[in-house]
Motif scaffolding. Structure first.
Motif, PDB file in Angstrom:
ATOM      1  N   GLU A 154      -5.556   1.505  -6.824  1.00 44.01           N
ATOM      2  CA  GLU A 154      -5.532   0.465  -5.732  1.00 44.01           C
ATOM      3  C   GLU A 154      -4.524   0.954  -4.804  1.00 44.01           C
ATOM      4  O   GLU A 154      -4.680   0.800  -3.660  1.00 44.01           O
ATOM      5  N   MET A 155      -3.364   1.705  -4.999  1.00 41.88           N
ATOM      6  CA  MET A 155      -2.414   2.433  -4.091  1.00 41.88           C
ATOM      7  C   MET A 155      -3.187   3.330  -2.953  1.00 41.88           C
ATOM      8  O   MET A 155      -2.938   3.218  -1.745  1.00 41.88           O
ATOM      9  N   GLU A 156      -4.259   4.005  -3.639  1.00 41.27           N
ATOM     10  CA  GLU A 156      -5.141   4.724  -2.560  1.00 41.27           C
ATOM     11  C   GLU A 156      -5.832   3.815  -1.509  1.00 41.27           C
ATOM     12  O   GLU A 156      -5.762   4.171  -0.435  1.00 41.27           O
ATOM     13  N   LYS A 157      -6.246   2.871  -1.885  1.00 41.29           N
ATOM     14  CA  LYS A 157      -6.943   1.790  -0.965  1.00 41.29           C
ATOM     15  C   LYS A 157      -5.907   1.212   0.035  1.00 41.29           C
ATOM     16  O   LYS A 157      -6.189   1.207   1.177  1.00 41.29           O
ATOM     17  N   ALA A 158      -4.813   0.943  -0.388  1.00 41.64           N
ATOM     18  CA  ALA A 158      -3.783   0.485   0.378  1.00 41.64           C
ATOM     19  C   ALA A 158      -3.204   1.262   1.357  1.00 41.64           C
ATOM     20  O   ALA A 158      -3.088   0.714   2.422  1.00 41.64           O
ATOM     21  N   VAL A 159      -3.262   2.507   0.897  1.00 39.37           N
ATOM     22  CA  VAL A 159      -2.769   3.679   1.859  1.00 39.37           C
ATOM     23  C   VAL A 159      -3.659   3.882   3.047  1.00 39.37           C
ATOM     24  O   VAL A 159      -3.558   3.997   4.183  1.00 39.37           O
ATOM     25  N   LEU A 160      -5.054   3.951   2.686  1.00 36.36           N
ATOM     26  CA  LEU A 160      -5.980   4.450   3.691  1.00 36.36           C
ATOM     27  C   LEU A 160      -6.225   3.026   4.632  1.00 36.36           C
ATOM     28  O   LEU A 160      -6.385   3.242   5.674  1.00 36.36           O
ATOM     29  N   LEU A 161      -5.901   1.929   4.115  1.00 37.60           N
ATOM     30  CA  LEU A 161      -6.026   0.628   5.121  1.00 37.60           C
ATOM     31  C   LEU A 161      -5.005   0.638   6.063  1.00 37.60           C
ATOM     32  O   LEU A 161      -5.049   0.385   7.143  1.00 37.60           O
ATOM     33  N   SER A 162      -4.001   1.079   5.531  1.00 36.54           N
ATOM     34  CA  SER A 162      -2.660   0.999   6.270  1.00 36.54           C
ATOM     35  C   SER A 162      -2.797   2.164   7.429  1.00 36.54           C
ATOM     36  O   SER A 162      -2.272   1.698   8.563  1.00 36.54           O
ATOM     37  N   ALA A 163      -3.288   3.396   7.044  1.00 36.65           N
ATOM     38  CA  ALA A 163      -3.017   4.359   7.807  1.00 36.65           C
ATOM     39  C   ALA A 163      -4.109   4.356   8.904  1.00 36.65           C
ATOM     40  O   ALA A 163      -3.735   4.691  10.145  1.00 36.65           O
ATOM     41  N   PHE A 164      -5.183   3.811   8.400  1.00 39.86           N
ATOM     42  CA  PHE A 164      -6.331   3.864   9.627  1.00 39.86           C
ATOM     43  C   PHE A 164      -6.726   2.529  10.234  1.00 39.86           C
ATOM     44  O   PHE A 164      -7.394   2.641  11.115  1.00 39.86           O
ATOM     45  N   GLY A 165      -5.856   1.405   9.910  1.00 35.89           N
ATOM     46  CA  GLY A 165      -6.014   0.386  10.571  1.00 35.89           C
ATOM     47  C   GLY A 165      -4.759  -0.455  10.944  1.00 35.89           C
ATOM     48  O   GLY A 165      -4.741  -1.559  11.388  1.00 35.89           O
ATOM     49  N   THR A 166      -3.579   0.359  10.732  1.00 40.41           N
ATOM     50  CA  THR A 166      -2.399  -0.487  10.784  1.00 40.41           C
ATOM     51  C   THR A 166      -2.166  -1.562  10.227  1.00 40.41           C
ATOM     52  O   THR A 166      -1.353  -2.528  11.119  1.00 40.41           O
ATOM     53  N   LEU A 167      -2.661  -1.777   9.170  1.00 36.06           N
ATOM     54  CA  LEU A 167      -2.464  -3.033   8.569  1.00 36.06           C
ATOM     55  C   LEU A 167      -1.096  -3.221   7.851  1.00 36.06           C
ATOM     56  O   LEU A 167      -0.815  -2.239   7.214  1.00 36.06           O
ATOM     57  N   ARG A 168      -0.668  -4.381   7.862  1.00 32.86           N
ATOM     58  CA  ARG A 168       0.639  -4.952   7.268  1.00 32.86           C
ATOM     59  C   ARG A 168       0.345  -4.930   5.852  1.00 32.86           C
ATOM     60  O   ARG A 168      -0.694  -5.344   5.295  1.00 32.86           O
ATOM     61  N   ARG A 169       1.155  -5.107   4.740  1.00 32.46           N
ATOM     62  CA  ARG A 169       1.073  -5.029   3.308  1.00 32.46           C
ATOM     63  C   ARG A 169       0.471  -6.638   2.968  1.00 32.46           C
ATOM     64  O   ARG A 169      -0.383  -6.563   2.469  1.00 32.46           O
ATOM     65  N   GLY A 170       0.911  -7.504   3.757  1.00 28.11           N
ATOM     66  CA  GLY A 170       0.453  -8.927   3.436  1.00 28.11           C
ATOM     67  C   GLY A 170      -1.069  -9.009   3.856  1.00 28.11           C
ATOM     68  O   GLY A 170      -1.725  -9.616   3.308  1.00 28.11           O
ATOM     69  N   GLU A 171      -1.352  -8.547   4.989  1.00 28.62           N
ATOM     70  CA  GLU A 171      -2.615  -8.382   5.500  1.00 28.62           C
ATOM     71  C   GLU A 171      -3.443  -7.751   4.468  1.00 28.62           C
ATOM     72  O   GLU A 171      -4.793  -8.164   4.171  1.00 28.62           O
ATOM     73  N   ILE A 172      -3.171  -6.619   3.911  1.00 27.75           N
ATOM     74  CA  ILE A 172      -4.014  -5.771   3.005  1.00 27.75           C
ATOM     75  C   ILE A 172      -4.513  -6.747   1.908  1.00 27.75           C
ATOM     76  O   ILE A 172      -5.540  -6.684   1.243  1.00 27.75           O
ATOM     77  N   CYS A 173      -3.248  -7.356   1.151  1.00 29.58           N
ATOM     78  CA  CYS A 173      -3.561  -8.007   0.009  1.00 29.58           C
ATOM     79  C   CYS A 173      -4.272  -9.174   0.192  1.00 29.58           C
ATOM     80  O   CYS A 173      -4.773  -9.717  -0.789  1.00 29.58           O
ATOM     81  N   ALA A 174      -4.688  -9.747   1.493  1.00 30.45           N
ATOM     82  CA  ALA A 174      -5.311 -10.867   1.661  1.00 30.45           C
ATOM     83  C   ALA A 174      -6.882 -10.588   1.837  1.00 30.45           C
ATOM     84  O   ALA A 174      -7.559 -11.487   2.043  1.00 30.45           O
ATOM     85  N   LEU A 175      -7.211  -9.343   2.282  1.00 26.30           N
ATOM     86  CA  LEU A 175      -8.569  -9.112   2.535  1.00 26.30           C
ATOM     87  C   LEU A 175      -9.307  -9.134   1.261  1.00 26.30           C
ATOM     88  O   LEU A 175      -9.208  -9.090   0.152  1.00 26.30           O
TER      89      LEU A 175
END
Length: 366
Positions: free
Chosen positions: A244-265
């Motif tokens: 799950e951490m890999e998905k979070a890292v990729l979403l943050s790095a390529f989409g500049t998403l915040r933690r709360g935004e990532i977890c709400a997708l």
């Protein structure tokens, strides 16, 4: 003088009506018979609200043994703990005196008391302790502040201002604030001090706007953050591959998403190679997690991702990354420590998208 009162009820008020005949004289009519003629008559109507509280009535001035006049006006209640541990509610009065023993002195002291009573609500704002003012400020903005902001403010009340909380704001001085800043700066960053000081400033601007203080805050320090190399990023991605951490890292790095935004997708937010960001998951000040609008209006956006990132979510239904925002930061730090990499923040991944693409062999065209 005749005085004939009558009483009528008008719903929210009682009306007392008194008719006054001030004086009369005897005159002789053309027929020679004496008769009374009212020279002046008047009608007085007094309205007394039914719903007035006992505390709304003004006490009359009393003459003290010294000859001075005194009026006491109810101010507020205070809770006092008795020796046996029980708590009683004590009435607190504001006292007004005048040394002039004449009727003029009585009128003067009653005028002072009346002015206080008329402005008591405004004056009472100044009589709050800082703790009371902080809580009332938060309560007044509870419908417009985010749960995260409210939780942060409540944490500050519990931990940041122990020496200031019980001081009444009308007695708060610039030196009190500066002493607190000096103490709080010993173990908190300049940014944390500025944030805590900003809350006090906002509260005092509402409840004691006349207070002007020129507080010296600690200078901001430039923080030298570690910048991971391509080899560091490659080592990180190998360690979290398929998690799950890999998905979070990729979403943050390529989409500049915040933690709360990532977890709400959710899967509903994916459209082709784009992801719609219109919500965030945060911890409520009342406990538990809640989903809310993003931090700012401009945070509502559609982000286009490299196709290989979108492929990571094929076949997933519901929440894309099954983690809590706090867990992302906590576990990210633990992973860096486990694989022997210097610490850097999850939040900073947005700056390392180029390094990640190089580390996994993605062409620069992305």
């Amino acid at each position: 003088m005749k005085n004939r009162p009558s009483v009528t009820s008008t719903g929210t008020a009682l009306t007392y009506i008194r008719r006054y005949t001030l004086f009369s004289k005897v005159i002789v009519s053309s027929s020679g018979q004496p008769c009374n003629q009212n020279i002046y008559s008047g009608l007085a109507v007094i309205f007394i609200l039914k719903n007035r509280k006992e505390d709304d009535f003004m006490a009359a001035a009393k003459k003290l043994p010294s000859g001075s006049w005194r009026v006491q006006v109810f101010s507020h209640y205070e809770y006092v703990q008795k020796p046996d541990g029980t708590t009683i509610k004590k009435r607190i009065y504001e006292s007004f005196t005048c040394d002039d023993p004449s009727a003029r002195g009585r009128r003067k002291v009653e005028q002072m008391a009346a002015e206080y009573a008329a402005n008591k609500e405004r004056i009472m704002k100044n009589n709050y302790t800082l703790e009371e003012a902080l809580k009332k400020y938060i309560e007044s903005k509870s419908n417009v502040l985010s749960p995260t902001t409210i939780r942060g403010y409540e944490t500050l009340i519990r931990n940041a201002y122990p020496e200031l909380l019980q001081i009444r704001i009308q007695k708060l001085t610039s030196q009190d604030i500066q002493n607190w800043v000096n103490r709080y700066s010993l173990d908190h960053s300049p940014k944390s001090v500025a944030n805590a000081h900003g809350l006090i400033s906002a509260v005092l601007s509402v409840y004691e706007p006349s207070l002007r203080f020129n507080t010296k805050l600690p200078e901001k320090r430039k923080i030298e953050r570690y910048i991971p190399s391509d080899s560091d990023i490659k080592k990180l991605l190998e360690a979290i591959e398929g998690s799950e951490m890999e998905k979070a890292v990729l979403l943050s790095a390529f989409g500049t998403l915040r933690r709360g935004e990532i977890c709400a997708l959710t899967d509903r937010d994916i459209n082709g190679d784009s992801i719609t960001v219109n919500k965030a998951k945060v911890r409520s000040n009342k406990g538990g997690m809640v989903t809310k609008a993003p931090k700012t209006f401009s945070s509502n956006r559609t982000v286009e991702y490299p196709h290989f990132v979108i492929e990571k979510f094929n076949g997933i239904h519901g929440q894309l990354v099954k983690m809590h925002p706090e867990d992302i930061s906590k576990n990210f730090g633990k992973i860096l420590e486990q694989i022997g990499l210097p610490h850097f923040r999850f939040h900073d991944l947005r700056h390392y998208s180029a390094s990640i693409m190089h580390a996994i062999g993605i062409p620069d065209q992305y």
